[in-house]
Each structure stands twice: as C-alpha cells, then as structure tokens.
Write an enzyme that holds these catalytic residues in place. Structure first.
Site, PDB file in Angstrom:
ATOM      1  N   TRP A  11      43.070 -45.729  39.663  1.00 31.23           N
ATOM      2  CA  TRP A  11      42.427 -45.021  40.442  1.00 31.23           C
ATOM      3  C   TRP A  11      42.576 -43.616  41.462  1.00 31.23           C
ATOM      4  O   TRP A  11      41.968 -43.234  42.277  1.00 31.23           O
ATOM      5  CB  TRP A  11      41.927 -46.265  41.912  1.00 31.23           C
ATOM      6  CG  TRP A  11      41.140 -47.231  40.985  1.00 31.23           C
ATOM      7  CD1 TRP A  11      40.588 -47.565  40.085  1.00 31.23           C
ATOM      8  CD2 TRP A  11      40.668 -48.593  41.958  1.00 31.23           C
ATOM      9  NE1 TRP A  11      39.852 -48.537  39.969  1.00 31.23           N
ATOM     10  CE2 TRP A  11      39.812 -49.436  41.002  1.00 31.23           C
ATOM     11  CE3 TRP A  11      41.046 -49.189  43.288  1.00 31.23           C
ATOM     12  CZ2 TRP A  11      39.624 -50.541  41.413  1.00 31.23           C
ATOM     13  CZ3 TRP A  11      40.529 -50.404  43.530  1.00 31.23           C
ATOM     14  CH2 TRP A  11      39.906 -51.082  42.752  1.00 31.23           C
ATOM     15  N   LYS A  12      43.702 -43.452  40.822  1.00 26.82           N
ATOM     16  CA  LYS A  12      44.101 -42.049  41.401  1.00 26.82           C
ATOM     17  C   LYS A  12      44.186 -41.833  42.914  1.00 26.82           C
ATOM     18  O   LYS A  12      44.446 -42.872  43.655  1.00 26.82           O
ATOM     19  CB  LYS A  12      43.585 -40.924  40.742  1.00 26.82           C
ATOM     20  CG  LYS A  12      43.747 -41.074  38.985  1.00 26.82           C
ATOM     21  CD  LYS A  12      43.086 -39.732  38.283  1.00 26.82           C
ATOM     22  CE  LYS A  12      43.246 -40.055  37.009  1.00 26.82           C
ATOM     23  NZ  LYS A  12      42.632 -38.872  35.929  1.00 26.82           N
ATOM     24  N   HIS A  96      52.203 -40.033  34.286  1.00 24.88           N
ATOM     25  CA  HIS A  96      50.929 -39.556  34.167  1.00 24.88           C
ATOM     26  C   HIS A  96      50.986 -38.073  34.150  1.00 24.88           C
ATOM     27  O   HIS A  96      51.683 -37.302  34.755  1.00 24.88           O
ATOM     28  CB  HIS A  96      50.107 -40.169  35.057  1.00 24.88           C
ATOM     29  CG  HIS A  96      48.583 -39.959  34.978  1.00 24.88           C
ATOM     30  ND1 HIS A  96      48.070 -38.676  35.276  1.00 24.88           N
ATOM     31  CD2 HIS A  96      47.574 -40.773  34.423  1.00 24.88           C
ATOM     32  CE1 HIS A  96      46.812 -38.853  34.945  1.00 24.88           C
ATOM     33  NE2 HIS A  96      46.333 -40.006  34.322  1.00 24.88           N
ATOM     34  N   GLU A  98      49.227 -36.106  35.424  1.00 26.31           N
ATOM     35  CA  GLU A  98      48.888 -35.198  36.621  1.00 26.31           C
ATOM     36  C   GLU A  98      50.333 -35.414  37.622  1.00 26.31           C
ATOM     37  O   GLU A  98      50.648 -34.504  38.261  1.00 26.31           O
ATOM     38  CB  GLU A  98      47.913 -36.080  37.442  1.00 26.31           C
ATOM     39  CG  GLU A  98      46.448 -35.663  36.908  1.00 26.31           C
ATOM     40  CD  GLU A  98      45.390 -36.727  36.808  1.00 26.31           C
ATOM     41  OE1 GLU A  98      45.818 -37.960  37.884  1.00 26.31           O
ATOM     42  OE2 GLU A  98      44.375 -36.795  36.230  1.00 26.31           O
ATOM     43  N   GLY A 174      39.089 -36.191  32.848  1.00 24.72           N
ATOM     44  CA  GLY A 174      38.319 -35.802  33.574  1.00 24.72           C
ATOM     45  C   GLY A 174      37.452 -34.680  33.096  1.00 24.72           C
ATOM     46  O   GLY A 174      36.953 -34.057  33.947  1.00 24.72           O
ATOM     47  N   SER A 214      38.646 -39.607  29.598  1.00 25.75           N
ATOM     48  CA  SER A 214      36.826 -39.841  29.585  1.00 25.75           C
ATOM     49  C   SER A 214      36.524 -40.910  28.791  1.00 25.75           C
ATOM     50  O   SER A 214      35.467 -40.930  28.189  1.00 25.75           O
ATOM     51  CB  SER A 214      36.283 -38.513  28.754  1.00 25.75           C
ATOM     52  OG  SER A 214      36.902 -37.242  29.510  1.00 25.75           O
ATOM     53  N   GLY A 235      40.297 -43.603  34.042  1.00 22.39           N
ATOM     54  CA  GLY A 235      40.177 -42.853  35.396  1.00 22.39           C
ATOM     55  C   GLY A 235      38.846 -42.980  36.131  1.00 22.39           C
ATOM     56  O   GLY A 235      38.447 -44.114  36.698  1.00 22.39           O
ATOM     57  N   GLY A 236      37.976 -42.114  35.988  1.00 19.06           N
ATOM     58  CA  GLY A 236      36.685 -41.821  36.785  1.00 19.06           C
ATOM     59  C   GLY A 236      35.880 -43.216  36.582  1.00 19.06           C
ATOM     60  O   GLY A 236      35.264 -43.835  37.768  1.00 19.06           O
TER      61      GLY A 236
HETATM   62  P1  13P Z   1      39.274 -40.025  33.171  1.00 12.55           P
HETATM   63  O1  13P Z   1      38.969 -41.338  32.573  1.00 12.55           O
HETATM   64  O2  13P Z   1      38.815 -39.656  34.419  1.00 12.55           O
HETATM   65  O3  13P Z   1      39.221 -39.108  32.085  1.00 12.55           O
HETATM   66  O4  13P Z   1      41.000 -40.254  33.404  1.00 12.55           O
HETATM   67  C1  13P Z   1      41.755 -40.631  32.614  1.00 12.55           C
HETATM   68  C2  13P Z   1      43.112 -40.777  33.184  1.00 12.55           C
HETATM   69  O5  13P Z   1      43.833 -39.936  33.783  1.00 12.55           O
HETATM   70  C3  13P Z   1      43.441 -42.276  33.384  1.00 12.55           C
HETATM   71  O6  13P Z   1      44.802 -42.491  33.775  1.00 12.55           O
END
Ligand code: 13P
Length: 254
Positions: A11-12, A96, A98, A174, A214, A235-236
C-alpha cells in the site's frame, strides 16, 4: 509439488489508519472463501497494529514495507523487527526499488535487513529488479546477479526457507507498462536457476518468486499461467479491496 501462490498488496504511503482498517475489513470479507492462495497486505507503519487486530481471524497475512536491522537504539525514525512482530506482522518487504531509489538502500543494507527479519521469524520478501536504463544497456541479468548474491550473502539455505523473492522491474512500477508474461517467466526462470546454483535444487524448487509492476485484474491470469511465476506484489491495484480481490481470485476468472 507446486508452490502455493502468494498475492501481496503493497500500500506504499497511502491510507491513514482508519482508511487502512476499512479496506482490510472489506478484503477480509471478500476473501473468506479463498483457500489455495496466500494473501498479504502491507499498510503503512501507522496502520499496522490497527489492521493487525482486525484481520487476526482472517486468512490475510500482515506485512510491513520496511524495517531497520538493529534490534533497538538511538535510530530516530526507524522500526525494528520486534516492534513489527508485536504489531502482528508476519511478512516484511525488503529492498523495494523505491527504498533503493529515494532512500539510498543498497544490497548490503538489504542483506542486513533480511538477517534481522529471519532472526525474528518474519518472512522476508526481497525485492529485486533492473531500471529502464539497465534494461536498455542489457544489464538486467548482471544487476539481478549482484542483487541476489549480495542480498543473500552469508546465509545458509535453511535460514531462508520462507524467503520470497519479488521481481519488480523498475520500469514497470506504477507505469501501466507491465512486463509481458513471457518476459516475466524468462527472468523468473533465470532467478530460479541462480538460487539453485547458490542454495541447491530443493531450495530453488520451493522458493516463491513473485512478480510486481503494473499487475491488474486483466493481466494476472496470464502471468500466473507461467511455471515460474508464483504470485504478485501489487501496488496501485491493491488499494481498493474490490479490485484487489479480482487479482487474488485470478484462477477462478479464467
Ligand atoms: P504497481 O502495481 O503500482 O505498479 O506497483 C508495484 C510495486 O511497486 C509493488 O511493490
């Protein structure tokens, strides 16, 4: 024996505690009939204990998005493995892209964090993946080699029996530009061969390698149809329970 699929939501830096609880409760309700797939959600730190309390009786595992490798001390702003354990956490995402990109984490930090996770019986979800530039320069396998060799340096295979590897190509995160299922399969096979050389065939056969970048309800089934894709780190598309459940129930939608 085929590895049980793991569908994990990262969920970042989204959702307050109350928002995270609402999504988690909805997901618990929607996933109560899921039997053959492991589910994990990783809300932000401030929501962990609250969400942990609410999903205790469900099949959903609670994950953290990071930890610090020291047990305790004067490390302002950091969170230890024990603190996570007490909040009900069972899994922790480590390295991760990020964290690597914005907070300067390197493979040595990743290795220490995996050690801290393992020592506290947390399941480490180690993220690896190449950037767009590295892919363009045909350095994907070189980058993955270094991330795996240095991230897992000094471990015996029995210490890593719960390890999950998440292959997340940075260019796919993303962006809506997922790796094709064939691309993902090719890289996952490479990763499995690499860990087989380091830790042996049984280890490689049993270790889950999940894909991130994605992932959506409309591409999960095809990804999961490939032998070496054991799940997804989402993620999203994991932020909304009604959307995420469609990914979790991928095999019932084909
Ligand atoms: P997305 O699914 O938003 O591309 O993000 C992937 C992610 O970084 C999961 O850790």
């Amino acid at each position: 024996m085929k590895r049980a699929p793991l569908i994990a939501g990262n969920w970042k830096m989204f959702k307050t505690g109350s928002q995270a609880v609402a999504t988690a409760l909805r997901l618990a309700e929607l996933s109560c009939d899921v039997k053959d797939t492991d589910i994990m959600i990783a809300p932000p730190f401030t929501a962990l204990a609250l969400v942990g309390e609410k999903i205790k009786a469900s099949r959903i595992h609670l994950g953290a998005q990071n930890l610090f490798y020291e047990k305790e001390g004067a490390y302002t702003g950091e969170i230890s493995a024990n603190m996570l354990k007490e909040a009900g956490v069972s899994h922790v995402i480590i390295g991760h892209s990020e964290r690597r990109q914005y907070f300067g984490e390197n493979n040595e930090d990743v290795c220490k964090k995996i050690r801290a996770a393992v020592e506290s019986s947390l399941v480490p979800v180690m993220c690896i993946g190449e950037t767009e530039l590295e892919k363009k320069d045909e350095k994907t396998f070189y980058v993955l080699d270094k991330q795996i060799e240095n991230g897992l340096k000094g471990f015996r295979s029995d210490e890593l029996s719960d390890l999950v590897i998440a292959y997340e190509p940075v260019w796919a995160i993303g962006t809506g530009k997922s790796a094709t299922p064939d691309q993902a399969q090719q890289v996952h096979r490479y990763i499995r061969t690499k860990i087989q050389k380091m830790f042996g065939s049984n280890f490689a056969e049993e270790t889950r390698i999940i894909y991130g970048g994605s992932v959506k309800p409309d591409n999960i089934s095809e990804l999961m149809n490939h032998d070496d894709v054991d799940g997804a780190l989402v993620g999203g598309a994991s932020l909304d329970a009604d959307n995420f459940i469609q990914i979790i129930k991928f095999n019932r939608m084909i």
